[in-house]
Design a protein around this motif. Structure first.
Motif, PDB file in Angstrom:
ATOM      1  N   THR A   1       0.819  -1.220   0.000  1.00 12.65           N
ATOM      2  CA  THR A   1       0.000   0.000   0.000  1.00 12.65           C
ATOM      3  C   THR A   1       0.848   1.264   0.000  1.00 12.65           C
ATOM      4  O   THR A   1       0.355   2.331  -0.354  1.00 12.65           O
ATOM      5  N   GLN A   2       2.122   1.140   0.402  1.00 13.95           N
ATOM      6  CA  GLN A   2       2.971   2.318   0.520  1.00 13.95           C
ATOM      7  C   GLN A   2       4.227   2.152  -0.345  1.00 13.95           C
ATOM      8  O   GLN A   2       4.887   1.103  -0.297  1.00 13.95           O
ATOM      9  N   ILE A   3       4.547   3.203  -1.084  1.00  8.17           N
ATOM     10  CA  ILE A   3       5.699   3.190  -1.978  1.00  8.17           C
ATOM     11  C   ILE A   3       6.699   4.242  -1.532  1.00  8.17           C
ATOM     12  O   ILE A   3       6.335   5.386  -1.244  1.00  8.17           O
ATOM     13  N   ALA A   4       7.969   3.848  -1.476  1.00  7.12           N
ATOM     14  CA  ALA A   4       9.044   4.778  -1.129  1.00  7.12           C
ATOM     15  C   ALA A   4       9.672   5.321  -2.404  1.00  7.12           C
ATOM     16  O   ALA A   4       9.904   4.591  -3.365  1.00  7.12           O
ATOM     17  N   LEU A   5       9.967   6.624  -2.385  1.00  5.97           N
ATOM     18  CA  LEU A   5      10.564   7.298  -3.532  1.00  5.97           C
ATOM     19  C   LEU A   5      11.782   8.071  -3.082  1.00  5.97           C
ATOM     20  O   LEU A   5      11.760   8.728  -2.039  1.00  5.97           O
ATOM     21  N   LEU A   6      12.854   8.016  -3.878  1.00  2.84           N
ATOM     22  CA  LEU A   6      14.078   8.769  -3.607  1.00  2.84           C
ATOM     23  C   LEU A   6      14.295   9.809  -4.699  1.00  2.84           C
ATOM     24  O   LEU A   6      14.099   9.510  -5.888  1.00  2.84           O
ATOM     25  N   ALA A   7      14.714  11.008  -4.317  1.00  2.00           N
ATOM     26  CA  ALA A   7      15.010  12.044  -5.308  1.00  2.00           C
ATOM     27  C   ALA A   7      15.945  13.070  -4.702  1.00  2.00           C
ATOM     28  O   ALA A   7      16.168  13.089  -3.482  1.00  2.00           O
ATOM     29  N   THR A   8      16.509  13.900  -5.544  1.00  2.00           N
ATOM     30  CA  THR A   8      17.240  15.075  -5.085  1.00  2.00           C
ATOM     31  C   THR A   8      16.296  16.271  -5.167  1.00  2.00           C
ATOM     32  O   THR A   8      15.182  16.171  -5.693  1.00  2.00           O
ATOM     33  N   VAL A   9      16.750  17.414  -4.681  1.00  4.47           N
ATOM     34  CA  VAL A   9      15.931  18.619  -4.772  1.00  4.47           C
ATOM     35  C   VAL A   9      15.614  18.931  -6.237  1.00  4.47           C
ATOM     36  O   VAL A   9      14.496  19.336  -6.580  1.00  4.47           O
ATOM     37  N   GLU A  10      16.606  18.719  -7.126  1.00  2.00           N
ATOM     38  CA  GLU A  10      16.428  19.042  -8.542  1.00  2.00           C
ATOM     39  C   GLU A  10      15.487  18.082  -9.261  1.00  2.00           C
ATOM     40  O   GLU A  10      14.875  18.445 -10.272  1.00  2.00           O
ATOM     41  N   THR A  11      15.366  16.856  -8.775  1.00  2.66           N
ATOM     42  CA  THR A  11      14.577  15.854  -9.506  1.00  2.66           C
ATOM     43  C   THR A  11      13.288  15.453  -8.794  1.00  2.66           C
ATOM     44  O   THR A  11      12.591  14.548  -9.250  1.00  2.66           O
TER      45      THR A  11
END
Length: 328
Positions: free
Chosen positions: A159-169
């Motif tokens: 039910t829950q998805i983790a997402l990684l990003a930088t400030v720019e992306t």
């Protein structure tokens, strides 16, 4: 004397008459042969030319060229072209393979009509919006919603998805986050504020999500970082979905992808439209996707895998019918 002259003149006249008749016959035959050949020559001149700017990967370029030739058919000729040669083109369309080939052709000739293959949506959209009809392409990346639902098909109770990003992306994920509630899913974005914060941020993300969804974000997912990301995830018994087939081979559990033959088929249709109207259709995703799975990773994490076709069918059904029950 007169009789002798008549005897000697008549044979010469007969020979000359035969010679003239033979020449006339040869002329007639030549004209008939030319008339028979003319339609063939006309058909050759009617073949339109499509130029191909390769990626530099010979095997990939040859494979894409072969597929394009199969789908273009006999009315169009595919010819390789370099960046320097592209500067000489006028209205002839150019198919580019990958972002580097696109950039070379675009820099050499800003008026060349370009159909881009193996490029991502974020790369192409700016060019196509400024040069509508002149620049188009078939997106190579996979819509993130499709990737998220691929993870859901493998882990039905997620039910829950983790997402990684930088400030720019970080904005890469905004459209996805707004869509997920229709599929009984939610996501949280974890922003990596520096290289030394990648793994600590990843650990926090994994403690939240049922799986980690990877976007085509080279600032986070690249050859330098992917090994550390995958090992950290699997030590915590969490899977990574996406961002592409290449990463599945590296250790992601699964990823949707667009088959090359499908992309070539659409590209051929775009080129035929251009030849007819002088404009390309707008860039688009392929209508058909497949799923790549790393079965070794699944076994190591004791995850039972559905059949690839079942995953694809599930994702297609969910996208076409948001909120449809899983057991229908």
């Amino acid at each position: 004397m007169t009789l002798r002259s008549r005897v000697t003149v008549e044979p010469r006249s007969a020979v000359r008459s035969c010679y003239l008749a033979a020449r006339l016959l040869l002329f007639v035959l030549s004209m008939l042969l030319l008339a028979w050949q003319t339609p063939v020559l006309a058909r050759d001149t009617e073949r339109s030319v499509v130029y191909l700017a390769g990626s530099g990967n010979a095997a990939l370029d040859q494979y894409v060229a072969k597929l394009l030739e199969q789908h273009l058919g006999p009315t169009q000729t595919l010819r390789p072209i370099s960046g320097d040669q592209a500067s000489l083109l006028e209205n002839e369309p150019v198919v580019t393979i990958g972002p580097s080939a696109f950039s070379r052709v675009r820099q050499a000739n800003r008026s060349a009509p370009i159909l881009a293959l193996l490029v991502e949506k974020d790369f192409l959209d700016g060019f196509s919006s400024r040069s509508s009809g002149q620049i188009s392409g078939i997106y190579y990346d996979v819509p993130l919603l499709r990737q998220a639902l691929t993870g859901k098909a493998i882990l039905p109770h997620a039910t829950q998805i983790a997402l990684l990003a930088t400030v720019e992306t970080a904005d890469l994920y905004e459209p996805l986050i707004d869509q997920l509630s229709r599929y009984d899913l939610s996501a949280r974005l974890f922003v990596v504020e520096g290289d030394d914060q990648l793994i600590p941020t990843l650990i926090r993300a994994l403690s939240y999500g049922d799986f980690l969804l990877a976007a085509p974000d080279s600032k986070i997912y690249n050859p330098r970082t992917i090994k550390h990301i995958l090992l950290t995830a699997y030590r915590r018994n969490k899977i990574v979905i996406g961002p592409s087939q290449a990463y599945v081979k590296a250790g992601s559990l699964a990823s949707s992808y667009a088959p090359f033959p499908v992309m070539a088929d659409i590209a051929a249709d775009y080129l035929k439209t251009y030849q007819t109207t002088g404009r390309f259709p707008a860039p688009a995703y392929p209508p058909t996707f497949r799923v790549e799975i790393n079965e070794q990773v699944a076994r190591s994490l004791n995850i039972p895998l559905p059949d690839r076709d079942d995953i694809t069918e599930y994702v297609d059904t969910q996208i076409n019918n948001p909120g449809r029950a899983d057991d229908e």
